[in-house]
Design an enzyme around this catalytic site. Structure first.
Site, PDB file in Angstrom:
ATOM      1  N   ASN A  45       0.818  -1.255   0.227  1.00 21.59           N
ATOM      2  CA  ASN A  45      -0.092  -0.100  -0.023  1.00 21.59           C
ATOM      3  C   ASN A  45       0.894   1.345  -0.065  1.00 21.59           C
ATOM      4  OD1 ASN A  45       0.686   0.527   2.631  1.00 21.59           O
ATOM      5  ND2 ASN A  45      -1.082  -0.660   3.584  1.00 21.59           N
ATOM      6  N   ALA A  46       0.393   2.475  -0.192  1.00 17.24           N
ATOM      7  CA  ALA A  46       0.908   3.700  -0.208  1.00 17.24           C
ATOM      8  C   ALA A  46       2.188   3.853   1.021  1.00 17.24           C
ATOM      9  CB  ALA A  46       0.028   4.916  -0.350  1.00 17.24           C
ATOM     10  N   GLN A  47       1.486   3.896   2.207  1.00 20.17           N
ATOM     11  CA  GLN A  47       2.482   3.701   3.287  1.00 20.17           C
ATOM     12  C   GLN A  47       3.525   2.762   3.264  1.00 20.17           C
ATOM     13  OE1 GLN A  47       2.325   6.361   5.588  1.00 20.17           O
ATOM     14  NE2 GLN A  47       4.425   5.668   5.734  1.00 20.17           N
ATOM     15  N   GLU A  48       3.473   1.678   2.900  1.00 17.91           N
ATOM     16  CA  GLU A  48       4.232   0.425   2.845  1.00 17.91           C
ATOM     17  C   GLU A  48       5.234   0.880   1.678  1.00 17.91           C
ATOM     18  OE1 GLU A  48       1.713  -3.281   4.206  1.00 17.91           O
ATOM     19  OE2 GLU A  48       1.809  -2.839   2.172  1.00 17.91           O
ATOM     20  N   ASP A  53      -6.828  -7.071   1.222  1.00 18.38           N
ATOM     21  CA  ASP A  53      -6.996  -8.560   0.700  1.00 18.38           C
ATOM     22  C   ASP A  53      -7.994  -8.532  -0.451  1.00 18.38           C
ATOM     23  OD1 ASP A  53      -5.376  -9.348   2.856  1.00 18.38           O
ATOM     24  OD2 ASP A  53      -7.018  -9.192   4.254  1.00 18.38           O
TER      25      ASP A  53
END
Length: 488
Positions: free
Chosen positions: A205-208, A275
């Protein structure tokens, strides 16, 4: 995404089988109401109404794969504890093709408990194993993957950071899959994605993504730079997709970046949406679909999931509901009997009350509209049984129907009060009612409840019979006779 395009993509992924390797969690939800503040501390007191348990983590991915029309088997590690027993039972019950839950002595099963007041999640409590799985468990996982590879169309590494997907497990699973010619999709966690190198697709995701490369991802330009930076480190991974919440998704493949914009949503509960996106992406990879198209389907699936409470799954029918209708694109609501039964079952699983009414609906008039609106007002979803052409002729005589079944079904399906239409060949809808098992049977006041076909079956299941008021002055037969008189 247009409804017709979504229908084609859903047809392509149907039946594809995924092997999920990852951290399965036991998700518990405690539901209640907040009516007062504690005297001991400035915190709300939740008056508990009920508790529910479901699969979380990689288990929620499994649920989404199945709900989207794919198949799934799962390999995970749990403890020898009651939570592990609950996970195993839930995996068995959710329709997996196979479940290999490796039990490690002395290890706790990861759990997540959410406390919810109304539709608002108040806080969440995690219970994690705290350490990586043992070397014995690693070997057991690799052996299980090796045995299960042949029957899978795609392998998914679902890393929730609970210690199952160690660097050695990731590298060996990817190596085995590549040797077998199977694609691998990854939902990453933590720092250093090198352990996922060689996977077909990695979806942070964006933060990851920002944490992994140390770059901002707020704008499209920033996201493109971050994806390029990560791709430069993972030369053996062909594609990366980043999920960006309300901004949609972005894909880098063959040196090109593609952005897909998310449709605005008024309600968001993002629990498990990643998911849902990964399930659609992975099934698309398994089917060999272009990643640009698969990304659009995944965004539609995730956007549909966030409109539900909790770690929800979505069905193909719900995706078609959410897709943008095209010109003349209403016939998708007209279902066969088996498909209608499956759809009603999915509505029941979501706690929806399903109503049923039936008729010839040869020439739609205001009386029909009033009865259909009344029927829809007493349920959450309305299925309309429509007499086939041969059935109408037997009931009404030669010259009827005026309009063929396909036209009548299309007109009904276009009405706001109608959710699905099913054409039946019999003179009465009783067999159809028994097949789809609705909760409410609705008919007009010109019928007696005890005379209605299927009424006994409905009542035997605890359902109800509703008699709708008639609108005087409207009759298809009268309209036909009037047209005949004018043409004479």
């Amino acid at each position: 995404m247009q409804r017709q395009e979504a229908s084609i993509l859903l047809g392509a992924i149907a039946g594809k089988r995924a092997l999920v390797v990852g951290d399965v969690l036991l998700d518990s939800f405690v539901y209640g109401e907040v009516k007062r503040i504690s005297r001991e501390a400035p915190v709300p007191i939740l008056s508990e109404n009920r508790r529910e348990m479901m699969l979380g983590g990689a288990g929620n991915l499994v649920r989404n794969l199945i709900s989207l029309g794919g198949g799934a088997s799962v390999i995970s590690v749990a403890g020898n504890d009651p939570q592990g027993d609950a996970v195993e039972a839930l995996l068995t019950d959710c329709g997996t093709d196979g479940c290999n839950l490796i039990r490690q002595p002395g290890r706790s099963t990861p759990t997540k408990t959410r406390y919810v007041s109304g539709s608002q999640q108040m806080f969440c409590v995690d219970c994690d194993p705290g350490t990586a799985i043992s070397h014995d468990s690693e070997r057991a996982v690799i052996e299980a993957v090796s045995a299960a590879l042949a029957s899978a169309d795609v392998i998914i590494l679902s890393d929730y950071g609970r210690g199952m997907l160690t660097p050695d497990v990731c590298r060996q699973v990817i190596s085995l899959a590549r040797a077998a010619g199977k694609p691998v999709c990854v939902d990453p966690r933590g720092a250093d994605y090198s352990r996922y190198g060689g996977a077909t697709l990695i979806k942070p995701n964006a933060q990851e993504l920002a944490d992994e490369v140390g770059l901002p991802v707020g704008t499209d330009v920033e996201t493109e730079a971050a994806l390029a930076a990560l791709k430069s480190r993972l030369s053996t991974t062909p594609a990366l997709v980043v999920t960006r919440g309300g901004k949609g998704m972005s894909l880098i493949e063959n040196g090109q970046v593609h952005h897909h914009r998310a449709r605005p949503r008024s309600v968001y509960d993002v629990s498990g949406a990643g998911d849902t996106a990964l399930a659609a992406l992975s099934l698309g990879v398994a089917a060999g679909l272009p990643l640009v198209d698969t990304m659009a389907l995944a965004d539609l699936a995730a956007g549909t999931a966030v409109g539900k409470t909790g770690t929800a799954t979505v069905s193909p029918e719900e995706l078609l509901d959410s897709a943008i209708p095209g010109a003349g694109d209403v016939d998708w609501r007209v279902l066969g009997r088996e498909q209608a039964a499956s759809t009603v079952s999915s509505w029941h699983r979501d706690g929806l009350k399903v109503g049923f009414t039936n008729g010839c609906f040869d020439i739609l008039h205001p009386g029909h509209l009033a009865s259909l609106r009344h029927a829809r007002s007493v349920c959450d979803r309305l299925v309309v049984g429509l007499n086939s052409d041969a059935s109408v002729t037997r009931l009404k005589g030669e010259g009827r129907p005026v309009n063929p079944a396909a036209h009548r079904a299309a007109m009904l399906a276009a009405l706001e009060s109608v959710d699905r239409v099913v054409v039946f060949e019999e003179d009465t809808p009783e067999e159809l009612i028994r097949a789809i098992a609705p909760d409410v049977l609705v008919k007009g006041a010109d019928y007696k409840p005890e005379d209605l076909p299927g009424a006994d079956f409905i009542k035997s299941r605890g359902g109800e019979i509703v008699i709708a008021p008639l609108q005087p002055g409207f009759s298809t037969t009268a309209l036909v006779e009037k047209m005949k008189a004018h043409s004479a």
